[in-house]
Design an enzyme around this catalytic site. Structure first.
Site, PDB file in Angstrom:
ATOM      1  CG  ASP A  64      -2.292   0.578   0.945  1.00  0.00           C
ATOM      2  OD1 ASP A  64      -2.361   1.808   0.765  1.00  0.00           O
ATOM      3  OD2 ASP A  64      -3.289  -0.166   0.915  1.00  0.00           O
ATOM      4  CG  HIS A 102      -5.270   3.797   0.936  1.00  0.00           C
ATOM      5  ND1 HIS A 102      -4.966   2.482   0.718  1.00  0.00           N
ATOM      6  CD2 HIS A 102      -6.526   3.985   0.452  1.00  0.00           C
ATOM      7  CE1 HIS A 102      -5.990   1.885   0.110  1.00  0.00           C
ATOM      8  NE2 HIS A 102      -6.952   2.781  -0.057  1.00  0.00           N
ATOM      9  CG  ASN A 198     -14.413   1.520  -3.665  1.00  0.00           C
ATOM     10  OD1 ASN A 198     -14.622   0.396  -3.240  1.00  0.00           O
ATOM     11  ND2 ASN A 198     -13.482   2.320  -3.172  1.00  0.00           N
ATOM     12  CB  SER A 263      -9.550   0.692   0.476  1.00  0.00           C
ATOM     13  OG  SER A 263      -9.090   0.999  -0.803  1.00  0.00           O
TER      14      SER A 263
END
Length: 413
Positions: A64, A102, A198, A263
């Site tokens: 990530d 994130h 998404n 996520s």
């Protein structure tokens, strides 16, 4: 508390996209209110599963934007890491890119341990350990696709038994470098978990790595267990579903964020897989995944929910028959069939001006009067036979009429 605003945008790198989330600025959520907002802990059997295991002994790589291991809810949890972008810190713990929070949010939902007395974020597997692998979506000296391939291999070589990828390439296909890297992971019994994406962030259909055979693909649902429209994509490759709305996670520098998206659903599933691996250490990847899907609560169409909603307690305690599933075999077979087909496909010739190399389509000669009269070819192929038959019929009629008249004259005599 201010209304949730979209502060984490979709970050494009070549063709790679970090999944978007809606967040609150760091520090706007107080630590002592966070635990109460983690509704999924009880609703999905996670707290009940903790009486069996909390994930001790399992290491999960979070590929990530970097994980801030100094956050109070993650101290001691990040046991290693690296940066494959060329712009992060060597240990992968310096958040990078346009969405620096994130990776820390993802890690906290997976293996956060909270702090104090019931304060802060606690993850699904609070005793599991994290490897922080920072990638740069659109930044760094290495191509984004190559960063992912390198990150996967590094994770395997440094002890991860699960790899969490809360990201999508946003395309159905993937580069051949991923063939080798993901197959390398699966052949080493490492489970790869990826987000479905998404719709609200522009991912209208599931994209790689969530399209790759053998990968655990996570779809998102709302607080009521219904498919999330904005915070999840759908497709035939979905494995299971987990909450993707009204989430809360830890952010760099000690803050907390409200967010939504697959996520966040993805680390919930990675955390559950860690609980399964900890409670059933003898199971291979195929049977760990099977235990995840076999115990899921059925919810509806598989292209919307996969096998259903995760059930942590059942996943670690239920009796589940063994299977012969093998993620590596599935991916290897796909590679064998599809890459070979692509390599041996007859190339389509490129049109050129050379009469010898450019096929000329054969068309019927057209009538000079357009479509009013038949073409010359039509007259030749159809008109001539009709003319012959017409003449024959005309002569036959004359003969018959003559014979009839002769018959009538003879009868009168």
């Amino acid at each position: 508390m201010r209304p949730v605003r979209a502060a984490v945008r979709a970050v494009v790198a070549t063709t790679l996209l970090a999944l978007a989330a809606s967040v609150l600025p760091a520090g706007t959520a107080s630590a002592d209110s966070i635990r109460d907002r983690e509704y999924w802990l009880s609703s999905y059997g996670i707290t009940a599963a903790w009486s069996t295991t909390k994930g001790a002994g399992v290491t999960v790589a979070v590929i990530d934007t970097g994980v801030d291991g100094s956050h109070q809810d993650l101290t001691g949890t990040v046991v290693g890491g690296t940066d494959v972008s060329g712009v992060g810190s060597p240990d992968g713990q310096r958040p990078i890119g346009e969405d620096p929070q994130h990776g820390t949010m993802v890690a906290s939902l997976l293996a956060g341990h909270g702090h104090g007395v019931d304060a802060g974020v606690i993850g699904v597997a609070p005793e599991a350990k994290i490897l922080a692998v920072s990638v740069g979506f659109g930044v760094g000296s290495t191509d984004s696709d190559d960063q992912i391939a390198k990150a996967v291999r590094w994770s395997v070589d440094h002890g991860a038994s699960i790899i969490n990828m809360s990201l999508t390439r946003n395309t159905l296909d993937w580069p051949t470098s991923w063939d080798d890297a993901f197959l390398y992971a699966m052949k080493h019994d490492v489970i790869v978990v990826a987000a479905a994406g998404n719709r609200g962030s522009g991912t209208t259909e599931v994209g790689a790595p969530a399209t790759m055979p053998g990968v655990v693909v996570v779809a998102g649902v709302d607080r009521n267990g219904k498919a999330s429209f904005d915070a999840s994509s759908q497709g035939i490759t979905l494995t299971v579903s987990a909450p993707s709305e009204d989430l809360v996670g830890a952010g760099p520098g000690g803050g907390y964020f409200s967010w939504a998206g697959t996520s966040g659903a993805t680390p919930l599933v990675s955390g559950l897989l860690a609980l399964i691996r900890a409670s059933h250490p003898g199971l291979d990847a195929g049977n760990v995944i099977n235990r995840l899907t076999a115990t899921a609560t059925k919810a509806g169409d598989s292209i919307v929910y996969g096998s259903g909603l995760i059930n942590a307690q059942a996943a670690v305690t239920a009796t589940v028959p063994a299977v012969k599933a093998d993620p590596a075999r599935d991916l290897a077979e796909w590679i064998r069939l599809n890459r070979r087909a692509a390599a041996t496909a007859t190339p389509v010739p490129t049109p050129t001006s050379s009469p010898s190399s450019t096929p000329t389509p054969v068309v019927s000669a057209q009538s000079p009067f357009g479509k009013v009269l038949p073409s010359v070819a039509a007259l030749r192929d159809l008109g001539v036979p009709l003319l012959v038959y017409g003449i024959f019929a005309f002569l036959l009629v004359i003969v018959v009429r003559g014979a009839r008249r002769e018959f009538e004259r003879n009868r009168r005599k």
